[in-house]
Design a protein around this motif. Structure first.
Motif, PDB file in Angstrom:
ATOM      1  N   LYS A   1       7.216 -56.522   2.012  1.00  0.00           N
ATOM      2  CA  LYS A   1       8.393 -56.078   2.765  1.00  0.00           C
ATOM      3  C   LYS A   1       9.270 -55.168   1.910  1.00  0.00           C
ATOM      4  CE  LYS A   1       8.532 -60.126   5.809  1.00  0.00           C
ATOM      5  NZ  LYS A   1       9.377 -61.233   6.352  1.00  0.00           N
TER       6      LYS A   1
ATOM      7  N   THR B   1      11.228 -52.008   0.696  1.00  0.00           N
ATOM      8  CA  THR B   1      11.860 -50.855   1.332  1.00  0.00           C
ATOM      9  C   THR B   1      12.037 -49.698   0.356  1.00  0.00           C
ATOM     10  OG1 THR B   1      14.034 -51.819   0.867  1.00  0.00           O
ATOM     11  CG2 THR B   1      13.068 -52.279   3.024  1.00  0.00           C
TER      12      THR B   1
ATOM     13  N   ASN C   1       3.879 -51.086   3.241  1.00  0.00           N
ATOM     14  CA  ASN C   1       5.216 -51.643   3.097  1.00  0.00           C
ATOM     15  C   ASN C   1       6.159 -50.930   4.056  1.00  0.00           C
ATOM     16  OD1 ASN C   1       5.685 -53.808   0.868  1.00  0.00           O
ATOM     17  ND2 ASN C   1       4.202 -52.402  -0.063  1.00  0.00           N
ATOM     18  N   LYS C   2       7.453 -50.953   3.761  1.00  0.00           N
ATOM     19  CA  LYS C   2       8.457 -50.332   4.630  1.00  0.00           C
ATOM     20  C   LYS C   2       9.283 -49.309   3.862  1.00  0.00           C
ATOM     21  CE  LYS C   2       8.800 -54.462   7.543  1.00  0.00           C
ATOM     22  NZ  LYS C   2       9.718 -55.488   8.119  1.00  0.00           N
TER      23      LYS C   2
ATOM     24  N   GLN D   1      10.900 -45.977   2.868  1.00  0.00           N
ATOM     25  CA  GLN D   1      11.309 -44.863   3.717  1.00  0.00           C
ATOM     26  C   GLN D   1      11.525 -43.566   2.952  1.00  0.00           C
ATOM     27  OE1 GLN D   1      14.568 -45.874   6.309  1.00  0.00           O
ATOM     28  NE2 GLN D   1      13.756 -47.903   6.760  1.00  0.00           N
TER      29      GLN D   1
ATOM     30  N   ASN E   1       3.319 -46.405   4.889  1.00  0.00           N
ATOM     31  CA  ASN E   1       4.722 -46.751   4.794  1.00  0.00           C
ATOM     32  C   ASN E   1       5.486 -45.985   5.869  1.00  0.00           C
ATOM     33  OD1 ASN E   1       5.685 -48.569   2.358  1.00  0.00           O
ATOM     34  ND2 ASN E   1       3.930 -47.399   1.591  1.00  0.00           N
ATOM     35  N   GLN E   2       6.770 -45.776   5.649  1.00  0.00           N
ATOM     36  CA  GLN E   2       7.601 -45.031   6.608  1.00  0.00           C
ATOM     37  C   GLN E   2       8.323 -43.893   5.893  1.00  0.00           C
ATOM     38  OE1 GLN E   2      10.138 -47.910   8.575  1.00  0.00           O
ATOM     39  NE2 GLN E   2       8.443 -49.337   8.873  1.00  0.00           N
TER      40      GLN E   2
END
Length: 368
Positions: free
Chosen positions: A219, A221, A239-240, A242, A263-264
């Protein structure tokens, strides 16, 4: 045949991961418990007369019920075991207990196994480990304890440990000091745990000289800022994350492979990649990038770039290759740009002037 079957099983485990660290699984080729000098092999002293005290005892007759034992390998997988079996030969170097129902590792479970080199506990139900459970394992180098119910890193890991695979557990926190004294540790695989950036205490990795670290399917970020500076491979896929900010990669100048796929990521700040002078492989696929990251032409050793499945709409003539000649030392042998909304027929051929051949470039197959 059983050692060969077991080795094949371990190889299958490694191949299930998105990134395979080659060389770690072939423990039978390592020096250490599998190597003997001539005197130890013969059981003779320097005078040529057999000395009964110099002969290393063997325990081939000792084998837990239902297990298969051969050449110091004890294979006890898929037996529905509720606990670590007794009567394990003291000269065992590999103990396979995967795919059982073991829920706890007790104080004396590994008593007398001072020669154990690899311990496989994958896919059990382990949620509790006694603080002295691993104390007898003075030569343990490989511990595979993935796919269990652990909520914390096991305490007091053997100082001899080289590789720890603990992915797919329930670990949320990596406290400072948990890896204290593990100067030989080279590889940690801890993906598939619900780890957030706040779960890493400052100094959690102090003293480690890791080559390989994977914290995928978590998780996160952002890129953790306190990982070992010695890393050659860092995998943070699924994962996340950004964005990659300017100093996120500052301490990881020795990386040659960076995995950030799935990812983002929308933005990579200009200059971020300049801290990775030895980078050879960059995975940025399945993100939300609108353009090719800046700085790629300056990475002289970069050879593989995965950018497929993003939102890239334009590829500039100098996005990959430096201007002029004799600047980039290594030619690309792989650039993936497929599944992006870029009109590939508008991309100038000179864009890929530092690519080995046309087959190294992947375009097309975009779906709205």
């Amino acid at each position: 045949m059983w050692p060969l079957w077991l080795l094949t099983s371990l190889l299958a485990l490694s191949q299930a991961l998105p990134f395979e660290q080659r060389g770690f699984w072939d423990f039978t080729l390592d020096d250490g418990p599998f190597m003997m000098n001539d005197e130890e092999a013969s059981g003779a002293d320097t005078s040529g007369v057999l000395d009964p005290d110099s002969v290393t005892p063997t325990y081939s007759a000792m084998c837990p019920f239902g297990c298969h034992c051969h050449l110091r390998v004890v294979q006890c997988s898929d037996l529905g075991l509720k606990s670590v079996p007794k009567e394990i030969s003291p000269d065992t170097t590999l103990l396979d207990l995967q795919n059982n129902d073991i829920s706890e590792l007790r104080k004396d479970d590994f008593k007398g196994l001072q020669h154990l080199y690899a311990l496989v506990l994958v896919n059990n139900k382990i949620s509790k480990i006694h603080e002295k459970a691993f104390s007898p394992l003075r030569k343990l180098q490989k511990l595979y304890i993935s796919k269990n119910h652990l909520v914390e890193i096991p305490p007091n890991l053997p100082s001899s440990l080289v590789e720890l695979r603990i992915h797919d557990n329930r670990i949320r926190k990596v406290p400072k000091g948990v890896f204290s004294g593990l100067r030989n540790m080279n590889c940690i695989e801890m993906g598939g745990n619900p780890l957030e950036n706040s779960g890493f205490e400052p100094g959690a990795f102090d003293g480690l000289k890791l080559n390989y670290l994977r914290i995928s399917e978590a998780k996160l970020t952002g890129i953790p800022k306190d990982l070992p500076e010695t890393l050659n491979e860092l995998h943070l896929d699924h994962n996340k994350i950004q964005a990659i900010e300017l100093e996120d990669l500052l301490r990881y100048s020795k990386l040659y492979r960076l995995g950030l796929g799935h990812n983002q990521i929308r933005m990579i700040e200009n200059g971020s990649l300049s801290f990775l002078p030895t980078l050879r492989e960059l995975h940025l696929d399945n993100n939300k990038l609108a353009r090719v990251p800046s700085g790629l032409p300056d990475l002289k050793l970069l050879q593989v770039v995965y950018l497929h499945s993003n939102n890239i709409t334009k590829v500039g003539v100098n996005d990959f290759c430096p201007v002029g000649f004799g600047v980039k030392r290594a030619y690309y042998n792989g650039i993936s740009l497929f599944n992006n909304p870029v009109p590939y027929w508008e991309v100038q051929p000179a864009t890929f002037r530092c690519v080995t051949d046309r087959l190294a470039i992947q375009f097309g197959n975009y779906k709205k």
